[in-house]
Design a protein around this motif. Structure first.
Motif, PDB file in Angstrom:
ATOM      1  N   PRO A 103       0.818  -1.216   0.000  1.00  0.00           N
ATOM      2  CA  PRO A 103       0.000   0.000   0.000  1.00  0.00           C
ATOM      3  C   PRO A 103       0.853   1.267   0.000  1.00  0.00           C
ATOM      4  O   PRO A 103       1.903   1.329   0.637  1.00  0.00           O
ATOM      5  N   SER A 104       0.364   2.271  -0.719  1.00  0.00           N
ATOM      6  CA  SER A 104       1.024   3.572  -0.761  1.00  0.00           C
ATOM      7  C   SER A 104       0.474   4.447   0.362  1.00  0.00           C
ATOM      8  O   SER A 104      -0.508   4.088   1.024  1.00  0.00           O
ATOM      9  N   SER A 105       1.067   5.597   0.545  1.00  0.00           N
ATOM     10  CA  SER A 105       0.556   6.538   1.555  1.00  0.00           C
ATOM     11  C   SER A 105      -0.847   6.997   1.159  1.00  0.00           C
ATOM     12  O   SER A 105      -1.703   7.217   2.015  1.00  0.00           O
ATOM     13  N   HIS A 106      -1.110   7.116  -0.145  1.00  0.00           N
ATOM     14  CA  HIS A 106      -2.446   7.478  -0.626  1.00  0.00           C
ATOM     15  C   HIS A 106      -3.456   6.384  -0.279  1.00  0.00           C
ATOM     16  O   HIS A 106      -4.597   6.689   0.117  1.00  0.00           O
ATOM     17  N   ASP A 107      -3.061   5.126  -0.396  1.00  0.00           N
ATOM     18  CA  ASP A 107      -3.937   4.007  -0.028  1.00  0.00           C
ATOM     19  C   ASP A 107      -4.301   4.077   1.457  1.00  0.00           C
ATOM     20  O   ASP A 107      -5.453   3.877   1.838  1.00  0.00           O
ATOM     21  N   HIS A 108      -3.310   4.374   2.291  1.00  0.00           N
ATOM     22  CA  HIS A 108      -3.559   4.491   3.731  1.00  0.00           C
ATOM     23  C   HIS A 108      -4.497   5.667   4.020  1.00  0.00           C
ATOM     24  O   HIS A 108      -5.390   5.556   4.869  1.00  0.00           O
ATOM     25  N   ALA A 109      -4.308   6.778   3.312  1.00  0.00           N
ATOM     26  CA  ALA A 109      -5.146   7.961   3.523  1.00  0.00           C
ATOM     27  C   ALA A 109      -6.600   7.685   3.148  1.00  0.00           C
ATOM     28  O   ALA A 109      -7.524   8.087   3.869  1.00  0.00           O
ATOM     29  N   ILE A 110      -6.816   6.993   2.020  1.00  0.00           N
ATOM     30  CA  ILE A 110      -8.176   6.644   1.596  1.00  0.00           C
ATOM     31  C   ILE A 110      -8.834   5.738   2.635  1.00  0.00           C
ATOM     32  O   ILE A 110      -9.999   5.920   2.986  1.00  0.00           O
ATOM     33  N   THR A 111      -8.077   4.766   3.125  1.00  0.00           N
ATOM     34  CA  THR A 111      -8.612   3.831   4.124  1.00  0.00           C
ATOM     35  C   THR A 111      -9.029   4.583   5.382  1.00  0.00           C
ATOM     36  O   THR A 111     -10.130   4.379   5.902  1.00  0.00           O
ATOM     37  N   LYS A 112      -8.149   5.433   5.859  1.00  0.00           N
ATOM     38  CA  LYS A 112      -8.443   6.207   7.078  1.00  0.00           C
ATOM     39  C   LYS A 112      -9.667   7.103   6.881  1.00  0.00           C
ATOM     40  O   LYS A 112     -10.543   7.173   7.748  1.00  0.00           O
ATOM     41  N   LYS A 113      -9.743   7.758   5.737  1.00  0.00           N
ATOM     42  CA  LYS A 113     -10.873   8.643   5.432  1.00  0.00           C
ATOM     43  C   LYS A 113     -12.184   7.851   5.391  1.00  0.00           C
ATOM     44  O   LYS A 113     -13.212   8.295   5.911  1.00  0.00           O
ATOM     45  N   ALA A 114     -12.159   6.669   4.775  1.00  0.00           N
ATOM     46  CA  ALA A 114     -13.362   5.831   4.696  1.00  0.00           C
ATOM     47  C   ALA A 114     -13.784   5.334   6.073  1.00  0.00           C
ATOM     48  O   ALA A 114     -14.975   5.315   6.392  1.00  0.00           O
ATOM     49  N   ILE A 115     -12.824   4.946   6.895  1.00  0.00           N
ATOM     50  CA  ILE A 115     -13.151   4.479   8.250  1.00  0.00           C
ATOM     51  C   ILE A 115     -13.840   5.589   9.034  1.00  0.00           C
ATOM     52  O   ILE A 115     -14.850   5.357   9.709  1.00  0.00           O
ATOM     53  N   GLU A 116     -13.301   6.808   8.941  1.00  0.00           N
ATOM     54  CA  GLU A 116     -13.897   7.942   9.656  1.00  0.00           C
ATOM     55  C   GLU A 116     -15.291   8.261   9.132  1.00  0.00           C
ATOM     56  O   GLU A 116     -16.218   8.501   9.913  1.00  0.00           O
ATOM     57  N   ALA A 117     -15.475   8.256   7.818  1.00  0.00           N
ATOM     58  CA  ALA A 117     -16.797   8.506   7.235  1.00  0.00           C
ATOM     59  C   ALA A 117     -17.782   7.415   7.651  1.00  0.00           C
ATOM     60  O   ALA A 117     -18.935   7.692   7.975  1.00  0.00           O
ATOM     61  N   GLY A 118     -17.321   6.191   7.665  1.00  0.00           N
ATOM     62  CA  GLY A 118     -18.166   5.071   8.066  1.00  0.00           C
ATOM     63  C   GLY A 118     -18.619   5.161   9.511  1.00  0.00           C
ATOM     64  O   GLY A 118     -19.756   4.804   9.841  1.00  0.00           O
ATOM     65  N   LYS A 119     -17.757   5.655  10.372  1.00  0.00           N
ATOM     66  CA  LYS A 119     -18.130   5.819  11.787  1.00  0.00           C
ATOM     67  C   LYS A 119     -19.305   6.775  11.931  1.00  0.00           C
ATOM     68  O   LYS A 119     -20.222   6.543  12.720  1.00  0.00           O
ATOM     69  N   VAL A 120     -19.290   7.860  11.170  1.00  0.00           N
ATOM     70  CA  VAL A 120     -20.370   8.849  11.227  1.00  0.00           C
ATOM     71  C   VAL A 120     -21.691   8.230  10.787  1.00  0.00           C
ATOM     72  O   VAL A 120     -22.742   8.492  11.365  1.00  0.00           O
ATOM     73  N   LEU A 121     -21.635   7.369   9.776  1.00  0.00           N
ATOM     74  CA  LEU A 121     -22.842   6.765   9.205  1.00  0.00           C
ATOM     75  C   LEU A 121     -23.174   5.394   9.779  1.00  0.00           C
ATOM     76  O   LEU A 121     -24.134   4.768   9.350  1.00  0.00           O
ATOM     77  N   ASP A 122     -22.373   4.915  10.703  1.00  0.00           N
ATOM     78  CA  ASP A 122     -22.545   3.588  11.303  1.00  0.00           C
ATOM     79  C   ASP A 122     -22.444   2.480  10.253  1.00  0.00           C
ATOM     80  O   ASP A 122     -23.222   1.530  10.242  1.00  0.00           O
ATOM     81  N   ILE A 123     -21.473   2.655   9.347  1.00  0.00           N
ATOM     82  CA  ILE A 123     -21.168   1.645   8.333  1.00  0.00           C
ATOM     83  C   ILE A 123     -19.707   1.259   8.521  1.00  0.00           C
ATOM     84  O   ILE A 123     -18.817   2.085   8.367  1.00  0.00           O
ATOM     85  N   GLN A 124     -19.484   0.013   8.877  1.00  0.00           N
ATOM     86  CA  GLN A 124     -18.124  -0.457   9.171  1.00  0.00           C
ATOM     87  C   GLN A 124     -17.337  -0.715   7.892  1.00  0.00           C
ATOM     88  O   GLN A 124     -17.833  -1.351   6.962  1.00  0.00           O
ATOM     89  N   VAL A 125     -16.110  -0.213   7.862  1.00  0.00           N
ATOM     90  CA  VAL A 125     -15.187  -0.587   6.795  1.00  0.00           C
ATOM     91  C   VAL A 125     -14.506  -1.863   7.273  1.00  0.00           C
ATOM     92  O   VAL A 125     -13.672  -1.833   8.172  1.00  0.00           O
ATOM     93  N   ALA A 126     -14.910  -2.992   6.701  1.00  0.00           N
ATOM     94  CA  ALA A 126     -14.431  -4.294   7.171  1.00  0.00           C
ATOM     95  C   ALA A 126     -13.001  -4.579   6.732  1.00  0.00           C
ATOM     96  O   ALA A 126     -12.259  -5.268   7.428  1.00  0.00           O
ATOM     97  N   ASP A 127     -12.601  -4.035   5.571  1.00  0.00           N
ATOM     98  CA  ASP A 127     -11.238  -4.250   5.086  1.00  0.00           C
ATOM     99  C   ASP A 127     -11.002  -3.380   3.868  1.00  0.00           C
ATOM    100  O   ASP A 127     -11.934  -2.775   3.323  1.00  0.00           O
TER     101      ASP A 127
END
Length: 145
Positions: A103-127
């Protein structure tokens, strides 16, 4: 009678690790069916698996297609689809045309952003999986969550 002992605990932990591996292997296998392997080495694509609360697949969506080096990912698109299909969980995925499963730093950033967005909407990023012709990289399995 069931007793908690180190040997029983180790057996349970090994079994759970196998189940976790099989789940990610299953996601990888499902995704491979929806990827054009001929294009994998030329274009980066981003797809999402949408799951209900018991991990049944509700659908797979093509989110974006990029060039050889990157793909733009819009969180609004990912989560609007998740809300429309009442998904409880999502699995992010993309390929690297280079074939490298690191994974690149951009891949990590997208993952982190999705996890945070999912928390707000109560949608888990499983992987988040990086898919390659000869394998895959799981952010969750590698402790990158």
């Amino acid at each position: 009678m069931w007793r908690k002992s180190p040997s029983n605990l180790n057996l349970i932990l090994r079994f759970l690790n196998v189940l976790k591996f099989l789940t990610h292997l299953r996601a990888h296998t499902i995704l491979k069916e929806f990827w054009d392997e001929g294009l994998m080495q030329f274009l980066e694509e981003f797809k999402v698996i949408y799951l209900n609360y018991v991990n049944h697949v509700l659908g797979i969506s093509d989110i974006a297609t990029g060039g050889r080096a990157s793909v733009s990912v819009d969180m609004k698109t990912i989560f609007s689809i998740a809300l429309k299909c009442c998904a409880s969980k999502i699995i992010l995925s993309h390929n690297h045309p280079s074939g490298k499963l690191i994974p690149s730093s951009h891949d990590h950033a997208i993952t982190k952003k999705a996890i945070e967005a999912g928390k707000v909407l109560d949608i888990q990023v499983a992987d988040h999986l990086i898919i390659g012709v000869n394998g895959y990289y799981s952010f969750r399995d590698e402790g990158d969550f």
